[in-house]
Design an enzyme around this catalytic site. Structure first.
Site, PDB file in Angstrom:
ATOM      1  CG  HIS A 202      -0.220   0.225   2.481  1.00  0.00           C
ATOM      2  ND1 HIS A 202       0.426  -0.563   3.109  1.00  0.00           N
ATOM      3  CD2 HIS A 202      -0.092   1.399   2.963  1.00  0.00           C
ATOM      4  CE1 HIS A 202       0.975  -0.083   4.352  1.00  0.00           C
ATOM      5  NE2 HIS A 202       0.405   1.313   4.475  1.00  0.00           N
TER       6      HIS A 202
HETATM    7  C1  UD1 Z   1      -1.794   5.576   6.214  1.00  0.00           C
HETATM    8  C2  UD1 Z   1      -0.540   5.715   6.788  1.00  0.00           C
HETATM    9  C3  UD1 Z   1       0.325   4.431   6.738  1.00  0.00           C
HETATM   10  C4  UD1 Z   1      -0.246   3.462   7.503  1.00  0.00           C
HETATM   11  C5  UD1 Z   1      -1.438   3.153   6.614  1.00  0.00           C
HETATM   12  C6  UD1 Z   1      -2.209   1.830   6.802  1.00  0.00           C
HETATM   13  C7  UD1 Z   1      -0.126   8.283   6.296  1.00  0.00           C
HETATM   14  C8  UD1 Z   1       0.788   9.083   5.858  1.00  0.00           C
HETATM   15  N1  UD1 Z   1       0.251   7.043   6.178  1.00  0.00           N
HETATM   16  O1  UD1 Z   1      -1.361   5.273   4.743  1.00  0.00           O
HETATM   17  O2  UD1 Z   1       1.399   5.047   7.665  1.00  0.00           O
HETATM   18  O3  UD1 Z   1       0.624   2.366   7.269  1.00  0.00           O
HETATM   19  O4  UD1 Z   1      -2.341   4.329   6.729  1.00  0.00           O
HETATM   20  O5  UD1 Z   1      -3.215   1.497   6.038  1.00  0.00           O
HETATM   21  O6  UD1 Z   1      -1.116   8.579   7.175  1.00  0.00           O
HETATM   22  N2  UD1 Z   1      -8.735   5.070   1.284  1.00  0.00           N
HETATM   23  C9  UD1 Z   1     -10.151   4.552   1.174  1.00  0.00           C
HETATM   24  N3  UD1 Z   1     -10.897   4.151   2.340  1.00  0.00           N
HETATM   25  C10 UD1 Z   1     -10.435   4.466   3.479  1.00  0.00           C
HETATM   26  C11 UD1 Z   1      -8.911   4.739   3.700  1.00  0.00           C
HETATM   27  C12 UD1 Z   1      -8.179   5.253   2.402  1.00  0.00           C
HETATM   28  O7  UD1 Z   1     -10.516   4.379  -0.052  1.00  0.00           O
HETATM   29  O8  UD1 Z   1     -10.878   3.961   4.411  1.00  0.00           O
HETATM   30  C13 UD1 Z   1      -8.123   5.360   0.090  1.00  0.00           C
HETATM   31  C14 UD1 Z   1      -8.279   6.683  -0.237  1.00  0.00           C
HETATM   32  O9  UD1 Z   1      -8.212   6.899  -1.582  1.00  0.00           O
HETATM   33  C15 UD1 Z   1      -6.853   7.396   0.152  1.00  0.00           C
HETATM   34  C16 UD1 Z   1      -5.925   6.453  -0.023  1.00  0.00           C
HETATM   35  O10 UD1 Z   1      -6.590   5.218   0.360  1.00  0.00           O
HETATM   36  O11 UD1 Z   1      -6.515   8.534  -0.653  1.00  0.00           O
HETATM   37  C17 UD1 Z   1      -4.948   6.474   0.967  1.00  0.00           C
HETATM   38  O12 UD1 Z   1      -5.160   6.595   2.385  1.00  0.00           O
HETATM   39  P1  UD1 Z   1      -4.417   7.315   3.464  1.00  0.00           P
HETATM   40  O13 UD1 Z   1      -5.144   7.379   4.751  1.00  0.00           O
HETATM   41  O14 UD1 Z   1      -3.998   8.656   2.676  1.00  0.00           O
HETATM   42  O15 UD1 Z   1      -2.942   6.904   3.666  1.00  0.00           O
HETATM   43  P2  UD1 Z   1      -2.652   5.025   3.414  1.00  0.00           P
HETATM   44  O16 UD1 Z   1      -2.043   4.697   2.247  1.00  0.00           O
HETATM   45  O17 UD1 Z   1      -3.804   4.267   4.181  1.00  0.00           O
END
Ligand code: UD1
Length: 336
Positions: A202
């Protein structure tokens, strides 16, 4: 004593499960705040359910966005909660945008900030999580380090005051939950012990660069000729695969929804090995007695690589030689 705890993403919710119980034991009042950074049922609610964590007192509903948007929205909303609740301390976990937002709010309001999982460091130094870790550690008053290496990392940056070596809450959780691990996915996918590999990918540096993502997917497809490949997919990874038109590469892999903690641990317990870029899972794999191929240029859990248990593979190559390497190291792990 009153503490406000801030969680927002999967790995933090997991850690809260252990810390909440300890706070209750010591009769410390806790106000639990969820930033809403993770909001899908599979990414958030399910962890509260299976780990029996009390409902958050507040959900800030910040959702997804750029790092600035997530951090900024969390700070604005969290500051209001903190000013209202007037806690004696703020508790933040790990390295997400939610973590750094909570730490900055506490520091600016002059409320002591406690950081669970302090002192972890890894390259690349400009990855979002590394920036979050450094800023959080440098504005925290209490730093709970999970390892000796984390203590050393902090000392190297001149952070020695308020630092405590407390061990790893993820290990506490593992020991507590082991009797409840859920092995149902093994039956659902007709897997057999040792005939499958578990994959989670991820990180932005692996998913946002099409060449890198393709390299990883090609490696997995190659591997699937020998072993079943079970791939619980983070929504970011799913979106990128669709966006880059790589859906066809998933044929032959078991691409499934993200799994809750108990199901993921049950799956890893009987796997051949794990391929991951998750900070938490590379450690949990070790707790399960399995080895991990860590698709990262570096890791904060360096001990596991230095001892030769886990193997680092940098996903930034696009050459076939590297695809072969992923495949070959996989074989090495099976044999040993
Ligand atoms: C975040 C953390 C990372 C952790 C990970 C666990 C940061 C910078 N990174 O990364 O340290 O390892 O969480 O999963 O905070 N999205 C959804 N549904 C959700 C959540 C996210 O669709 O419930 C999608 C969205 O398109 C979003 C993308 O995932 O833009 C990334 O989510 P984000 O929370 O920004 O970062 P993670 O990659 O999850």
């Amino acid at each position: 004593m009153k503490v406000v705890s801030l969680v927002g993403a999967r790995p933090q919710i997991i850690k809260e499960a252990v810390v909440q119980e300890e706070l209750q034991k010591h009769e410390i009042e806790e106000v639990l705040v969820h930033s809403g950074q993770h909001y899908d049922y599979d990414m958030s609610d399910v962890f509260f359910k299976v780990l029996k964590i009390g409902e958050p007192d507040y959900n800030l509903g910040v959702g997804s966005g750029t790092h600035g948007e997530i951090t900024g929205r969390t700070m604005i909303a969290f500051e209001q909660v903190v000013m209202k609740e007037k806690p004696d301390a703020i508790l933040v976990y790990g390295d997400t945008d939610t973590t750094v937002a909570g730490a900055l709010v506490g520091a600016k309001l002059k409320i002591p900030v406690a950081h669970v999982e302090a002192g972890i460091r890894q390259e690349p130094h400009n990855m979002p999580e590394e920036i979050n870790r450094k800023v959080t550690d440098h504005v925290s008053d209490l730093l709970f380090a999970p390892s000796k290496l984390a203590m050393e990392n902090l000392a190297r940056e001149g952070v020695t005051k308020g630092v405590y070596f407390v061990g790893d809450v993820m290990y506490d959780l593992f020991l507590k939950m082991k009797p409840h691990f859920d092995y149902s996915v093994i039956d659902e996918l007709s897997l057999q012990e040792g005939n499958y590999v578990v994959v989670t990918i991820h990180r932005d540096f692996n998913t946002d660069d099409p060449a890198c993502l393709k390299w990883i997917l090609d490696g997995l497809r190659e591997l699937s000729k020998q072993l079943r490949v079970v791939f619980p997919m983070h929504p970011r990874t799913k979106k990128r695969i669709q966006q880059f038109g790589f859906g066809h590469v998933l044929e032959g892999l078991e691409a499934i929804q993200p799994l809750d903690y108990l199901k993921l641990m049950g799956l890893v317990m009987h796997s051949a090995f794990v391929i991951t870029d998750s900070g938490g899972l590379q450690k949990e794999t070790y707790f399960c007695g399995k080895r991990a191929l860590v698709v990262m240029p570096d890791t904060g859990w360096r001990e596991l690589v230095d001892t030769g248990w886990n193997v680092l593979v940098d996903g930034h190559g696009s050459s076939l030689v590297l695809v072969w390497r992923l495949f070959d190291i996989g074989n090495f792990l099976i044999e040993h």
